[in-house]
Scaffold this motif. Structure first.
Motif, PDB file in Angstrom:
ATOM      1  N   THR A   2      41.963 -22.249 -10.158  1.00 26.19           N
ATOM      2  CA  THR A   2      43.388 -21.967 -10.225  1.00 26.19           C
ATOM      3  C   THR A   2      43.954 -22.530 -11.520  1.00 26.19           C
ATOM      4  OG1 THR A   2      43.990 -24.008  -9.123  1.00 26.19           O
ATOM      5  CG2 THR A   2      43.549 -22.105  -7.704  1.00 26.19           C
ATOM      6  N   SER A   3      45.137 -22.111 -11.853  1.00 25.79           N
ATOM      7  CA  SER A   3      45.740 -22.574 -13.094  1.00 25.79           C
ATOM      8  C   SER A   3      46.017 -24.074 -13.051  1.00 25.79           C
ATOM      9  CB  SER A   3      47.031 -21.803 -13.368  1.00 25.79           C
ATOM     10  OG  SER A   3      47.968 -22.039 -12.330  1.00 25.79           O
ATOM     11  N   GLU A   4      46.238 -24.620 -11.853  1.00 25.41           N
ATOM     12  CA  GLU A   4      46.482 -26.071 -11.739  1.00 25.41           C
ATOM     13  C   GLU A   4      45.231 -26.869 -12.071  1.00 25.41           C
ATOM     14  OE1 GLU A   4      47.975 -26.712  -7.815  1.00 25.41           O
ATOM     15  OE2 GLU A   4      49.946 -25.876  -8.288  1.00 25.41           O
ATOM     16  N   SER A   5      44.086 -26.403 -11.638  1.00 23.58           N
ATOM     17  CA  SER A   5      42.858 -27.139 -11.926  1.00 23.58           C
ATOM     18  C   SER A   5      42.485 -27.003 -13.409  1.00 23.58           C
ATOM     19  CB  SER A   5      41.716 -26.667 -11.026  1.00 23.58           C
ATOM     20  OG  SER A   5      41.439 -25.295 -11.265  1.00 23.58           O
TER      21      SER A   5
END
Length: 62
Positions: A2-5
């Motif tokens: 995901t973009s957060e990781s």
């Protein structure tokens, strides 16, 4: 991923690079730095005062 990781991984990489640069250019205190020799500046010796002379007698034209 995901973009957060992805952002977390990139943030960790940036933080590690900044930490390495900070340690390389400015370690805390004197860790890792050799002390610079202190240069002593000596004052030049003062010449002794000339000995006192007596009164100067000059001839004055009249």
């Amino acid at each position: 991923m995901t973009s957060e990781s992805v952002a977390g991984v990139l943030g960790a990489i940036v933080a590690a690079v900044v930490l390495v640069i900070a340690i390389a250019y400015g370690p805390i205190g004197q860790i890792g730095k050799s002390q610079k020799p202190v240069q002593k500046i000596e004052a030049p010796a003062q010449p002794a005062a000339p000995p006192g002379r007596g009164p100067v007698v000059r001839e004055v034209p009249q």
